[in-house]
Structures are given as structure tokens and as C-alpha cells.
Design an enzyme around this catalytic site. Structure first.
Site, PDB file in Angstrom:
ATOM      1  N   CYS A   1      -5.767   1.367   5.120  1.00 55.49           N
ATOM      2  CA  CYS A   1      -6.546  -0.156   5.208  1.00 55.49           C
ATOM      3  C   CYS A   1      -6.316   0.034   6.319  1.00 55.49           C
ATOM      4  CB  CYS A   1      -6.314  -0.807   4.360  1.00 55.49           C
ATOM      5  SG  CYS A   1      -4.359  -1.231   4.412  1.00 55.49           S
TER       6      CYS A   1
ATOM      7  N   CYS B   1       0.835  -0.870   0.219  1.00 51.16           N
ATOM      8  CA  CYS B   1       0.009   0.100   0.190  1.00 51.16           C
ATOM      9  C   CYS B   1       0.861   1.212   0.323  1.00 51.16           C
ATOM     10  CB  CYS B   1      -0.818   0.063   1.376  1.00 51.16           C
ATOM     11  SG  CYS B   1      -2.448  -1.332   1.855  1.00 51.16           S
TER      12      CYS B   1
ATOM     13  N   GLU C   1       0.996   3.506   1.437  1.00 56.75           N
ATOM     14  CA  GLU C   1       1.328   4.355   3.241  1.00 56.75           C
ATOM     15  C   GLU C   1       2.227   3.250   3.536  1.00 56.75           C
ATOM     16  OE1 GLU C   1      -3.606   4.577   3.126  1.00 56.75           O
ATOM     17  OE2 GLU C   1      -1.547   3.193   2.076  1.00 56.75           O
TER      18      GLU C   1
END
Length: 139
Positions: A92, A54, A56
Site C-alpha cells: 500500500c 501492515c 511490510e
């Protein structure tokens, strides 16, 4: 302190570097540190889906490799199908945990800006991941 618009702009710029041929959902993240440093990341998908990174997580790995282990004060996340922004995007669950560990290392509770085409949600990381597990949980 990090300027909100600067961090959001950095996250939007990161979207363009996403590699998302499978989901087509491009995400960019920007981490802001107390001295004004901004570290970005974009999602990187993999044909073996479990190996996907992801945005992040990519940004946190980059920050930690560059020696940033404290003073995380703000996070901006944005994205959409083929990079076209729509609704605000939030980290998430996995990313919330990864971001929380970096924040806990520096004793911060960063603001998280979840950016969409028309709106920006603003939260504290502790509101997105209450009672987070972290380094202090292992003692």
C-alpha cells in the site's frame, strides 16, 4: 544477493502468522538484505483500525530493531483472503513510504516482487513510489 524463490517462500510462510480477524486479508512480507539475511513480517490488525500494522511495516520495524538500516536489496509481498493467494499483492502507499525510507538509508532501490497464486509482478521500489519523500528531503 537474495534468491527470488527463497524470498517469495519466506513471504508465503509469513502469511500464516497474520492476525487479520476483521478484514480476513492475510499478508506476509519478506525483506532481503545484501548478505542473504531475510526478515519477515505479517499484518496485525486491531479493533481500532487505524492501529493496524501492515506486513511490510512490521517487517521494517523488526529489521530496524535488529540493526538492519542498509543494504535492502529485495522485497516480496503476498497474501489473500484467509491467506489464500489470488491476484498479486502490492504494498500500500504507506508501506511504500516506510520501505522507501529503509532503502534510502542504504542508498538502494530494491526489487519488489508482488506475488499472487499464478503470477509475480516485478518492480523497482522507485517505480512504485516515484519522487519519494525521505531523509534527504529534510535538509
Amino acid at each position: 544477493m537474495i534468491d527470488r524463490d527463497t524470498l517469495i517462500s519466506a513471504a508465503k510462510d509469513a502469511v500464516a502468522r497474520a492476525y487479520a480477524p476483521y478484514s480476513r486479508f492475510h499478508v506476509g512480507a519478506a525483506l532481503g538484505f545484501a548478505d542473504g539475511t531475510v526478515v519477515t513480517g505479517a499484518n496485525v490488525e486491531n479493533a481500532s483500525f487505524g492501529l493496524t500494522l501492515c506486513a511490510e511495516t512490521a517487517a521494517v520495524a523488526r529489521a530496524m530493531n535488529d540493526g538492519w538500516r542498509s543494504e535492502l536489496v529485495a522485497i516480496a509481498v503476498t497474501g489473500g483472503i484467509e491467506g489464500v493467494l489470488a491476484a498479486p499483492v502490492a504494498p500500500c502507499g504507506r508501506c511504500r513510504q516506510v520501505l522507501s525510507e529503509l532503502a534510502q538509508l542504504g542508498g538502494t532501490d530494491p526489487v519488489v516482487w508482488c506475488v499472487g497464486a499464478e503470477a509475480v509482478g516485478e518492480y523497482r521500489l522507485s517505480d512504485l513510489l516515484p519522487n519519494a519523500f525521505g531523509p534527504g528531503s529534510l535538509v
